[in-house]
Enzyme design. Structure first.
Site, PDB file in Angstrom:
ATOM      1  N   GLY A  71       0.814  -1.202   0.000  1.00 16.27           N
ATOM      2  CA  GLY A  71       0.000   0.000   0.000  1.00 16.27           C
ATOM      3  C   GLY A  71       0.854   1.262   0.000  1.00 16.27           C
ATOM      4  O   GLY A  71       0.520   2.245  -0.671  1.00 16.27           O
ATOM      5  N   SER A  72       1.944   1.249   0.728  1.00 16.35           N
ATOM      6  CA  SER A  72       2.788   2.449   0.819  1.00 16.35           C
ATOM      7  C   SER A  72       3.328   2.840  -0.552  1.00 16.35           C
ATOM      8  O   SER A  72       3.258   4.007  -0.946  1.00 16.35           O
ATOM      9  CB  SER A  72       3.963   2.203   1.777  1.00 16.35           C
ATOM     10  N   ASN A 152      -7.405   3.956   9.003  1.00 13.95           N
ATOM     11  CA  ASN A 152      -6.845   2.743   9.605  1.00 13.95           C
ATOM     12  C   ASN A 152      -6.894   2.742  11.128  1.00 13.95           C
ATOM     13  O   ASN A 152      -6.811   1.698  11.747  1.00 13.95           O
ATOM     14  CB  ASN A 152      -5.402   2.532   9.131  1.00 13.95           C
ATOM     15  N   GLN A 180      -7.532   0.053   3.742  1.00 10.24           N
ATOM     16  CA  GLN A 180      -8.384  -0.530   4.786  1.00 10.24           C
ATOM     17  C   GLN A 180      -9.747  -0.949   4.242  1.00 10.24           C
ATOM     18  O   GLN A 180     -10.464  -1.712   4.890  1.00 10.24           O
ATOM     19  CB  GLN A 180      -8.592   0.466   5.933  1.00 10.24           C
ATOM     20  N   SER A 200      -3.600  -3.095  -0.508  1.00  9.92           N
ATOM     21  CA  SER A 200      -2.469  -3.854   0.029  1.00  9.92           C
ATOM     22  C   SER A 200      -2.933  -5.257   0.428  1.00  9.92           C
ATOM     23  O   SER A 200      -3.935  -5.399   1.137  1.00  9.92           O
ATOM     24  CB  SER A 200      -1.909  -3.125   1.255  1.00  9.92           C
ATOM     25  N   GLY A 201      -2.210  -6.272  -0.021  1.00 10.39           N
ATOM     26  CA  GLY A 201      -2.627  -7.661   0.199  1.00 10.39           C
ATOM     27  C   GLY A 201      -2.827  -8.055   1.652  1.00 10.39           C
ATOM     28  O   GLY A 201      -3.774  -8.760   1.992  1.00 10.39           O
ATOM     29  N   HIS A 202      -1.945  -7.585   2.530  1.00  8.59           N
ATOM     30  CA  HIS A 202      -1.961  -8.129   3.895  1.00  8.59           C
ATOM     31  C   HIS A 202      -3.054  -7.567   4.796  1.00  8.59           C
ATOM     32  O   HIS A 202      -3.161  -7.948   5.959  1.00  8.59           O
ATOM     33  CB  HIS A 202      -0.575  -8.001   4.543  1.00  8.59           C
ATOM     34  N   THR A 238      11.452  -7.669 -10.871  1.00  5.68           N
ATOM     35  CA  THR A 238      10.751  -8.927 -11.124  1.00  5.68           C
ATOM     36  C   THR A 238       9.542  -9.020 -10.216  1.00  5.68           C
ATOM     37  O   THR A 238       9.650  -8.802  -9.006  1.00  5.68           O
ATOM     38  CB  THR A 238      11.703 -10.117 -10.882  1.00  5.68           C
ATOM     39  N   CYS A 325       2.541   1.739  12.805  1.00  2.00           N
ATOM     40  CA  CYS A 325       3.673   2.575  12.402  1.00  2.00           C
ATOM     41  C   CYS A 325       4.023   3.603  13.473  1.00  2.00           C
ATOM     42  O   CYS A 325       5.166   4.007  13.590  1.00  2.00           O
ATOM     43  CB  CYS A 325       3.351   3.307  11.114  1.00  2.00           C
TER      44      CYS A 325
HETATM   45  C1  LIG Z   1      -1.446  -0.570   6.094  1.00  4.17           C
HETATM   46  C2  LIG Z   1      -1.802   0.700   5.404  1.00  4.17           C
HETATM   47  C3  LIG Z   1      -0.963   1.260   4.427  1.00  4.17           C
HETATM   48  C4  LIG Z   1       0.385   0.687   4.111  1.00  4.17           C
HETATM   49  O1  LIG Z   1       0.293  -0.532   3.405  1.00  4.17           O
HETATM   50  P1  LIG Z   1       1.580  -1.475   3.375  1.00  4.17           P
HETATM   51  O2  LIG Z   1       1.170  -2.572   2.431  1.00  4.17           O
HETATM   52  O3  LIG Z   1       1.801  -1.967   4.753  1.00  4.17           O
HETATM   53  O4  LIG Z   1       2.695  -0.653   2.833  1.00  4.17           O
HETATM   54  C5  LIG Z   1      -1.374   2.416   3.797  1.00  4.17           C
HETATM   55  N1  LIG Z   1      -2.551   2.974   4.086  1.00  4.17           N
HETATM   56  C6  LIG Z   1      -3.395   2.465   4.993  1.00  4.17           C
HETATM   57  C7  LIG Z   1      -4.688   3.135   5.261  1.00  4.17           C
HETATM   58  C8  LIG Z   1      -3.042   1.317   5.688  1.00  4.17           C
HETATM   59  O5  LIG Z   1      -3.863   0.821   6.610  1.00  4.17           O
END
Ligand SMILES: *Cc1c(COP(=O)(O)O)cnc(C)c1O
Length: 397
Positions: A71-72, A152, A180, A200-202, A238, A325
């Site tokens: 996501g970042s 978040n 989110q 973001s996948g996680h 890659t 963070c």
């Molecule tokens: C977790 C988060 C990110 C960052 O995503 P990463 O995949 O951990 O770099 C950015 N924005 C929001 C709102 C998030 O919750």
């Protein structure tokens, strides 16, 4: 009782479906999608399929999706892209909000040093920015509006479709950090008038270290990583194929069960909010209704956030004081300050972010554990003693 993980806004467990989807790509199908031989081509087919899956869930075209490291990176790239496009037209003003993720805020800060001007909108006590305020902030030289889909920390959901309509009308690019929201709320980039969107996948039971950026057809993305011609030349390196395949599988699964999962989470969330509201001198952070189905965030007066987390951990509950963070730093959360919580109470915050596996029994256990912990910490707190004796004024009811 087993350990209760209530920190899904920080990260989630990889789902069985996502894990099984990923496994073949570590050893059996380990090719480089850019290789011309059949091993590479088989990998490339999986990459194409993953892109189509992600696009479909967002109602985008596969050509409008590029994969990133998370996501970042997607946030960084979207903002830099809009800044570059704006600079070519002499437009160097950006509109955002005070409670964005640091991936957005720190990118904006960097642009300010390069001569851009940034307006951060107020998000009010309820944690929601209005389309009218966005409209009023847009100027002749505005090149981008970036407003997060869901926060978040406090989980508030923004009126994205309406903000998108304002931006469309004023012909300003609109990016939303939907990290989110993806996998938890319905997203339709076309219907919502979104030009760029980060996921973001996680955060939805996919793996860490992978994300995607949607950029509407016609938006020329700026590269922030230089190198090979992967991702149509817009993101060198890659591709992390196992993670990309895992993210696509997780997103597809989350989208297929979105309504039922949200309903389950909402029930447990509301139980938590009701139970914790019984604690004296506390306040719910973020709008009561317009929040993520799995988000609970409270401030308790007279305690410090870090100590409550450690004590809850001892009771088998993983929670957070805000974003992963900023935890560990002594500064109170910029999100809580943005909704007007004074420093004194912003320090005593607790975020519980549940997923669809959370149960009513777990919620009942959490409520009792938090009540006990808050009472214990207050019994040792000089600030609480001063509040109770009237030497200091309560901020909360
Ligand atoms: C977790 C988060 C990110 C960052 O995503 P990463 O995949 O951990 O770099 C950015 N924005 C929001 C709102 C998030 O919750």
């Amino acid at each position: 009782m087993d350990y209760i993980y209530a920190d899904n806004a920080a990260t989630t467990a990889v789902s069985e479906t996502a894990l099984n989807a990923m496994l073949p790509f570590f050893r059996g199908n380990y090719g480089n999608p850019s290789s011309l031989h059949s091993v590479g081509q088989r990998a490339n087919e999986a990459l194409i399929a993953a892109r189509e899956t992600v696009a479909k869930v967002l109602n985008a075209d596969a050509k409008e999706i590029i994969f990133t490291s998370g996501g970042s990176e997607a946030d960084n790239q979207a903002i830099v892209t809009a800044a570059d496009i704006g600079a070519k037209k002499g437009k160097k003003h950006i509109v955002s909000t005070a409670f964005e993720h640091h991936a957005v805020l720190h990118t904006l800060r960097k642009l300010e040093k390069q001569g851009y001007e940034v307006t951060l909108l107020d998000v009010h006590e309820n944690g929601i920015v209005t389309p009218e305020e966005v409209a009023a902030a847009i100027r002749e030289d505005t090149c981008l509006v970036t407003v997060m889909f869901a926060n978040n920390e406090i989980g508030t959901v923004q009126p994205i479709k309406e903000i998108g309509a304002v931006c469309r009308e004023k012909k300003v690019l609109f990016h939303t950090d939907a990290v989110q929201a993806a996998g938890h709320l319905h997203i339709d980039v076309k219907d919502m008038n979104v030009d760029m969107l980060s996921i973001s996948g996680h955060k939805f039971h996919g793996p860490k270290g992978v994300g995607a950026l949607y950029a509407r057809r016609g938006i020329l993305l700026s590269s922030i990583i230089e190198g090979g011609a992967q991702e149509r030349g817009k993101r060198a390196g890659t591709e992390n194929l196992p993670a990309i395949v895992g993210m696509a599988a997780a997103l597809e699964e989350a989208a297929a069960h979105l309504d039922e999962n949200a309903a389950k989470e909402r029930r447990v969330r509301d139980q938590l909010i009701e139970g914790l509201s019984e604690i004296e001198h506390c306040v719910l952070n973020g709008d009561r209704e317009r929040r993520l189905p799995g988000n609970v965030n409270f401030c308790f007066e007279g305690i410090e956030g870090e100590s409550i987390l450690l004590l809850l951990d001892d009771k088998g509950i993983a929670a957070s004081s805000g974003s992963a963070c900023t935890s560990g730093s002594l500064e109170p959360s910029h999100v809580l300050l943005a909704i007007g919580r004074p420093h004194e109470i912003a320090h005593g915050s607790l975020r519980l972010s549940i997923d669809e596996t959370a149960t009513e029994e777990q919620a009942a256990y959490i409520i009792e554990a938090v009540k006990d912990t808050v009472a214990l910490l207050r019994s040792m707190s000089p600030v609480w003693r001063d509040l109770k004796s009237g030497k200091q004024q309560f901020i909360t009811k």
